[in-house]
Design an enzyme around this catalytic site. Structure first.
Site, PDB file in Angstrom:
ATOM      1  CB  SER A  99      44.275  42.287  49.609  1.00  0.00           C
ATOM      2  OG  SER A  99      44.525  41.483  50.740  1.00  0.00           O
TER       3      SER A  99
ATOM      4  CE1 TYR B 161      43.980  37.302  46.627  1.00  0.00           C
ATOM      5  CE2 TYR B 161      45.065  37.967  48.663  1.00  0.00           C
ATOM      6  CZ  TYR B 161      43.961  37.980  47.830  1.00  0.00           C
ATOM      7  OH  TYR B 161      42.837  38.698  48.190  1.00  0.00           O
TER       8      TYR B 161
HETATM    9  P1  NDP Z   1      34.126  35.680  47.186  1.00  0.00           P
HETATM   10  O1  NDP Z   1      34.766  34.377  46.809  1.00  0.00           O
HETATM   11  O2  NDP Z   1      32.929  35.652  48.052  1.00  0.00           O
HETATM   12  O3  NDP Z   1      33.785  36.513  45.869  1.00  0.00           O
HETATM   13  C1  NDP Z   1      34.599  36.508  44.728  1.00  0.00           C
HETATM   14  C2  NDP Z   1      33.770  36.990  43.559  1.00  0.00           C
HETATM   15  O4  NDP Z   1      34.619  37.059  42.388  1.00  0.00           O
HETATM   16  C3  NDP Z   1      32.616  36.062  43.218  1.00  0.00           C
HETATM   17  O5  NDP Z   1      31.461  36.840  43.069  1.00  0.00           O
HETATM   18  C4  NDP Z   1      33.021  35.426  41.894  1.00  0.00           C
HETATM   19  O6  NDP Z   1      31.860  35.242  41.084  1.00  0.00           O
HETATM   20  C5  NDP Z   1      33.905  36.517  41.310  1.00  0.00           C
HETATM   21  N1  NDP Z   1      34.814  35.985  40.294  1.00  0.00           N
HETATM   22  C6  NDP Z   1      35.828  35.106  40.471  1.00  0.00           C
HETATM   23  N2  NDP Z   1      36.400  34.822  39.284  1.00  0.00           N
HETATM   24  C7  NDP Z   1      35.726  35.542  38.336  1.00  0.00           C
HETATM   25  C8  NDP Z   1      35.834  35.674  36.938  1.00  0.00           C
HETATM   26  N3  NDP Z   1      36.742  35.007  36.224  1.00  0.00           N
HETATM   27  N4  NDP Z   1      34.972  36.501  36.294  1.00  0.00           N
HETATM   28  C9  NDP Z   1      34.034  37.174  36.990  1.00  0.00           C
HETATM   29  N5  NDP Z   1      33.888  37.090  38.321  1.00  0.00           N
HETATM   30  C10 NDP Z   1      34.715  36.285  38.984  1.00  0.00           C
HETATM   31  O7  NDP Z   1      35.294  36.527  47.865  1.00  0.00           O
HETATM   32  P2  NDP Z   1      35.369  38.030  48.420  1.00  0.00           P
HETATM   33  O8  NDP Z   1      34.075  38.686  48.411  1.00  0.00           O
HETATM   34  O9  NDP Z   1      36.127  37.932  49.678  1.00  0.00           O
HETATM   35  O10 NDP Z   1      36.351  38.665  47.340  1.00  0.00           O
HETATM   36  C11 NDP Z   1      36.118  39.894  46.691  1.00  0.00           C
HETATM   37  C12 NDP Z   1      37.438  40.633  46.520  1.00  0.00           C
HETATM   38  O11 NDP Z   1      37.945  41.017  47.784  1.00  0.00           O
HETATM   39  C13 NDP Z   1      38.537  39.800  45.855  1.00  0.00           C
HETATM   40  O12 NDP Z   1      39.220  40.598  44.923  1.00  0.00           O
HETATM   41  C14 NDP Z   1      39.464  39.463  47.018  1.00  0.00           C
HETATM   42  O13 NDP Z   1      40.779  39.228  46.606  1.00  0.00           O
HETATM   43  C15 NDP Z   1      39.314  40.716  47.869  1.00  0.00           C
HETATM   44  N6  NDP Z   1      39.695  40.568  49.260  1.00  0.00           N
HETATM   45  C16 NDP Z   1      39.069  39.645  50.057  1.00  0.00           C
HETATM   46  C17 NDP Z   1      39.465  39.466  51.366  1.00  0.00           C
HETATM   47  C18 NDP Z   1      38.880  38.413  52.230  1.00  0.00           C
HETATM   48  O14 NDP Z   1      39.462  38.126  53.296  1.00  0.00           O
HETATM   49  N7  NDP Z   1      37.728  37.818  51.891  1.00  0.00           N
HETATM   50  C19 NDP Z   1      40.529  40.323  51.951  1.00  0.00           C
HETATM   51  C20 NDP Z   1      41.078  41.281  51.035  1.00  0.00           C
HETATM   52  C21 NDP Z   1      40.671  41.395  49.756  1.00  0.00           C
HETATM   53  P3  NDP Z   1      31.580  34.002  40.099  1.00  0.00           P
HETATM   54  O15 NDP Z   1      32.253  32.796  40.680  1.00  0.00           O
HETATM   55  O16 NDP Z   1      30.078  33.899  40.086  1.00  0.00           O
HETATM   56  O17 NDP Z   1      32.119  34.429  38.784  1.00  0.00           O
END
Ligand code: NDP
Length: 246
Positions: free
Chosen positions: A141, A154
């Site tokens: 990030s 975070y």
């Molecule tokens: P979302 O909340 O849309 O997606 C997060 C995903 O992580 C979901 O599919 C969720 O699936 C999965 N997840 C969470 N916990 C678990 C777990 N214990 N086991 C398996 N899967 C898990 O957010 P984003 O798409 O934004 O996030 C994706 C990545 O991008 C993250 O690492 C985030 O930190 C990073 N990021 C995001 C930014 C933003 O502004 N959105 C900026 C910079 C980085 P489920 O709940 O079905 O398990």
């Protein structure tokens, strides 16, 4: 490099960046392995991919559980015979100030954002090392570069992912032909902010939300770019910000 028929595991594929990445890579001919905890969402995505002529395998997993990741790898090898890429994308961002002592949320972030990445790497590496090729992409990030309010834990997890990626690259790329990329996005319009439980932070983010965020597809494009390079070229970092974000 053409990614047609490349077998690529995507964690956190049930929403946001993971979902957009799965759609992009499948459209470009990759065999996608979709993993997350919410099975229904993964099944809908797989159906969408298959209806468009793509390939998708669904394996539910919690990335904090080592055994779950081993199951993902076993089922991938059983279905597709190999693993060419891993997109370590699952993550969460329950921001809060340290003086609130939301220690359960600190631990969750460490478990998912850091340990989840380590579990993924440990599970896929034996296959990649044996064939001397592969590509690991970790979603870090902009928080690895810049602290923001309530983000002490975070930001620390994402800085850990960025530095781990560099260590991996130095150890794996020259010795095993395994490329490693860290993707560092600024604010992306996804469900990530729903993981915030702290009312003060929610209030502060209302102001930020007036800005135009990146779309998940922008990050999927960056991932596709990194994956698509010839084996001799390693894209180390992609640091991508919304134009309006400071
Ligand atoms: P979302 O909340 O849309 O997606 C997060 C995903 O992580 C979901 O599919 C969720 O699936 C999965 N997840 C969470 N916990 C678990 C777990 N214990 N086991 C398996 N899967 C898990 O957010 P984003 O798409 O934004 O996030 C994706 C990545 O991008 C993250 O690492 C985030 O930190 C990073 N990021 C995001 C930014 C933003 O502004 N959105 C900026 C910079 C980085 P489920 O709940 O079905 O398990």
């Amino acid at each position: 490099m053409d990614i047609t028929n490349k077998v690529i595991i995507i964690t956190g594929a049930s929403s946001g960046i993971g979902e957009a990445t799965a759609l992009k890579l499948a459209e470009k001919g990759a065999k996608t392995v979709l993993t997350a905890r919410r099975e229904e969402r993964l099944n809908e995505l797989a159906e969408n991919i298959r209806n468009n002529g793509g390939k998708a395998l669904v394996v539910t997993a919690d990335v904090t559980k080592k055994d779950d990741f081993e199951k993902v790898v076993a089922q991938t090898l059983n279905e597709f015979g190999t693993i060419d890429g891993l997109i370590n994308n699952a993550g969460l961002m329950p921001l809060s100030y340290i003086n609130k002592f939301k220690t359960d949320e600190w631990e969750k972030m460490v478990d998912v954002n850091i340990k989840g990445v380590l579990h993924g790497v440990a599970a896929v590496l034996p296959t990649m090392m044996e064939k001397n090729s592969g590509h690991i992409i970790n979603i870090s990030s902009s928080a690895a570069h810049n602290y923001f309010p309530g983000g002490a834990v975070y930001c620390a997890t994402k800085a850990a992912v960025k530095m781990f990626s560099e260590g991996l690259r130095q150890e794996l790329a020259p010795n095993y032909g395994i490329n490693v990329t860290s993707i560092e996005p600024g604010a992306v319009s996804t469900e990530l902010m729903d993981t915030i439980t702290d009312d003060d932070i929610k209030e502060q983010f209302k102001e930020m939300q007036k800005m135009t965020f990146l779309e998940a597809e922008d990050i999927a494009e960056a991932i596709y770019y990194a994956l698509g390079q010839p084996a001799r070229a390693n894209i180390n970092d992609v640091f991508i910000m919304p134009t309006e974000q400071q």
